[in-house]
Design a protein around this motif. Structure first.
Motif, mmCIF file in Angstrom:
data_model
loop_
_atom_site.group_PDB
_atom_site.id
_atom_site.type_symbol
_atom_site.label_atom_id
_atom_site.label_comp_id
_atom_site.label_asym_id
_atom_site.label_seq_id
_atom_site.Cartn_x
_atom_site.Cartn_y
_atom_site.Cartn_z
ATOM 1 N N ILE A 298 -6.374 6.636 -8.956
ATOM 2 C CA ILE A 298 -5.279 6.669 -7.968
ATOM 3 C C ILE A 298 -4.613 5.292 -7.881
ATOM 4 C CG2 ILE A 298 -4.727 6.978 -5.516
ATOM 5 C CD1 ILE A 298 -7.048 9.053 -5.430
ATOM 6 N N LYS B 257 -8.240 5.353 1.955
ATOM 7 C CA LYS B 257 -6.885 4.782 1.941
ATOM 8 C C LYS B 257 -6.500 4.288 3.340
ATOM 9 C CE LYS B 257 -2.528 4.312 0.634
ATOM 10 N NZ LYS B 257 -2.007 3.560 -0.461
ATOM 11 N N GLU C 95 0.808 -1.224 0.000
ATOM 12 C CA GLU C 95 0.000 0.000 0.000
ATOM 13 C C GLU C 95 0.840 1.272 0.000
ATOM 14 O OE1 GLU C 95 -3.231 0.399 -0.426
ATOM 15 O OE2 GLU C 95 -3.429 -1.752 -0.691
ATOM 16 N N LEU C 96 2.176 1.112 -0.017
ATOM 17 C CA LEU C 96 3.029 2.309 -0.109
ATOM 18 C C LEU C 96 2.749 2.992 -1.442
ATOM 19 C CD1 LEU C 96 6.419 0.906 1.255
ATOM 20 C CD2 LEU C 96 5.147 2.814 2.247
ATOM 21 N N ASP C 97 2.531 4.296 -1.378
ATOM 22 C CA ASP C 97 2.210 5.026 -2.608
ATOM 23 C C ASP C 97 3.457 5.383 -3.403
ATOM 24 O OD1 ASP C 97 -0.591 5.141 -2.456
ATOM 25 O OD2 ASP C 97 -0.498 6.784 -1.005
ATOM 26 N N THR D 202 0.489 8.758 4.199
ATOM 27 C CA THR D 202 0.251 7.356 4.591
ATOM 28 C C THR D 202 1.515 6.507 4.447
ATOM 29 O OG1 THR D 202 -0.608 6.910 2.376
ATOM 30 C CG2 THR D 202 -2.221 7.383 4.066
ATOM 31 N N ASN D 203 2.457 6.935 3.606
ATOM 32 C CA ASN D 203 3.715 6.175 3.501
ATOM 33 C C ASN D 203 4.472 6.176 4.831
ATOM 34 O OD1 ASN D 203 3.190 5.613 0.854
ATOM 35 N ND2 ASN D 203 4.900 6.759 -0.003
ATOM 36 N N VAL E 289 -8.143 1.050 4.131
ATOM 37 C CA VAL E 289 -7.472 -0.079 3.457
ATOM 38 C C VAL E 289 -6.172 -0.433 4.187
ATOM 39 C CG1 VAL E 289 -6.297 -0.764 1.317
ATOM 40 C CG2 VAL E 289 -8.485 0.432 1.181
ATOM 41 N N VAL E 290 -5.384 0.595 4.516
ATOM 42 C CA VAL E 290 -4.097 0.346 5.180
ATOM 43 C C VAL E 290 -4.309 -0.337 6.538
ATOM 44 C CG1 VAL E 290 -2.097 1.482 6.272
ATOM 45 C CG2 VAL E 290 -2.856 2.218 4.004
ATOM 46 N N CYS F 242 -5.200 -3.900 6.056
ATOM 47 C CA CYS F 242 -4.009 -4.662 5.666
ATOM 48 C C CYS F 242 -3.139 -4.979 6.878
ATOM 49 C CB CYS F 242 -3.162 -3.885 4.649
ATOM 50 S SG CYS F 242 -3.876 -3.842 3.023
ATOM 51 N N ILE G 237 2.786 3.812 7.210
ATOM 52 C CA ILE G 237 3.105 2.401 6.940
ATOM 53 C C ILE G 237 4.501 2.049 7.475
ATOM 54 C CG2 ILE G 237 3.599 0.749 5.073
ATOM 55 C CD1 ILE G 237 1.270 2.112 3.490
ATOM 56 N N GLU G 238 5.461 2.950 7.257
ATOM 57 C CA GLU G 238 6.829 2.698 7.757
ATOM 58 C C GLU G 238 6.828 2.629 9.280
ATOM 59 O OE1 GLU G 238 9.030 1.637 5.992
ATOM 60 O OE2 GLU G 238 8.584 2.371 3.973
ATOM 61 N N ARG H 172 -1.260 -0.270 -8.322
ATOM 62 C CA ARG H 172 -1.775 -1.204 -7.311
ATOM 63 C C ARG H 172 -2.454 -2.389 -8.014
ATOM 64 N NH1 ARG H 172 -0.020 1.006 -3.712
ATOM 65 N NH2 ARG H 172 -1.421 2.640 -3.077
#
Lengths: 130, 216
Positions: free
Chosen positions: A41, B195, A11-13, B46-47, B198-199, B202, B50-51, A47
């Protein structure tokens, strides 16, 4: 360190969704057949499964310009070429066409110059969201 | 110290509260709209989230699961509110909020700039008068008096110029900081909330798999 969150990592953009949203507003139903913003997107972020997109007739040049401008904002620069090639494939545009047609300059038609300006504004608006 | 997910949950909570108020009262004040955008801006990366989640997965996987559950709830809540009240939210009027924030900065530097211009005009007049006095047979005493006034006015002008240049810099800084408000609307928030849902889903799925496989 091994990554534990395998599904989450996907899911990293690659590109800022805010930029994609503004560009979608300019291009949707003009360069390509109507597509939902969220799908655009997903497509721009490669994706899986990558959503389908149908380009409009005689819009290859402007799509190439859009791809070129967006490619300047890919987070991971080492993936830029891969990103361009994959997106071109999804639009069914040959790399050769892209290499020759991704420019819009002062000699281009008035409509194309306006389009380029709209894309620049869209990207700027996206960047201004932080 | 809060982690990125907890900060995002708190941010979404603030936004959801304001959205509910928006629906309830049909409007929000400019300050509240400003808060929505500022919070959106703070949580949109959001990156990084996630990290940060990846780091936490190595250190406190159960804590991460709880955080992900909360994030899922808040982000789903946000998308639901936005979906059910599209009409209410159709006009966010970010430009009005932007102008409201930036206007005092603009007014401050313009006011000081006008005062400085006034002083510059006074100084120029005195300077010209001095020139003519040198050739007009005035006494030294008269010249000295005007010279002193001229120097004092110049000093005042310089001080005021420095002040309005500083205020101008602050105005430009404010403009750059808040310019995104002009183009902001709640669709961007909807995209972000989707988003985040979803994240968070996940993260929960990943943790369930890790636990099943007996990891961490």
């Amino acid at each position: 360190m091994t990554r534990l969150l395998k599904e989450t990592t996907k899911e990293l953009d690659l590109i800022d969704p805010a930029i994609c949203t503004f560009v979608w507003r300019v291009c949707n139903n003009m360069l390509f057949e109507e597509i939902r913003c969220t799908d655009f997107i997903l497509l721009m972020n490669l994706r899986e499964p990558i959503p389908r997109i149908r380009k409009r007739n005689r819009e290859d040049g402007r799509i190439c310009y859009m791809i070129c401008e967006l490619s300047k904002h890919i987070y991971r620069k080492n993936l830029t070429e891969h990103w361009i090639n994959t997106i071109l494939e999804k639009f069914n545009i040959a790399r050769d066409t892209y290499d020759h047609h991704h420019y819009i300059n002062s000699n281009s038609s008035k409509a194309n110059i306006e389009f380029a300006s709209d894309i620049q504004t869209a990207i700027k608006n996206g960047l201004n969201q932080g | 110290m809060n982690n990125r997910i907890q900060d995002t949950v708190s941010g979404l909570h603030v936004i959801n509260e304001l959205l509910r108020k928006y629906v309830r009262e049909g409007a929000l004040c400019l300050e509240e709209k400003k808060t929505i955008w500022e919070t959106y801006k703070n949580i949109k990366d959001t990156n990084s989230l996630i990290e940060d989640a990846e780091q936490k997965a190595h250190n406190d996987i159960d804590g991460l699961y709880s955080d992900a559950c909360l994030l899922y709830t808040e982000s789903k809540e946000c998308t639901e509110i936005l979906k059910s009240n599209a009409v209410v939210f159709s006009s966010f009027e970010g430009e009005t909020v932007y102008k409201w924030i930036v206007a005092p900065y603009e007014k401050s530097w313009r006011t000081e700039s006008e005062k400085a211009n006034e002083l510059w005009r006074k100084y120029s007049g005195l300077s010209n008068r001095l020139d003519s006095m040198f050739y007009g047979g005035c006494s030294e005493e008269e010249i000295k008096k005007v010279e002193e006034e001229c120097d004092a006015t110049n000093e005042q002008y310089k001080a005021l110029k420095k002040k309005y240049e500083h205020l101008y810099d602050e105005y430009i800084e404010a403009r750059n900081k808040w310019i995104g408000l002009i183009s902001f609307d709640l669709m961007l928030l909807d995209v972000l909330a989707n988003k985040l849902a979803v994240v968070s889903q996940c993260i929960m799925n990943d943790i369930t798999i890790i636990k099943k496989e007996g990891g961490v």
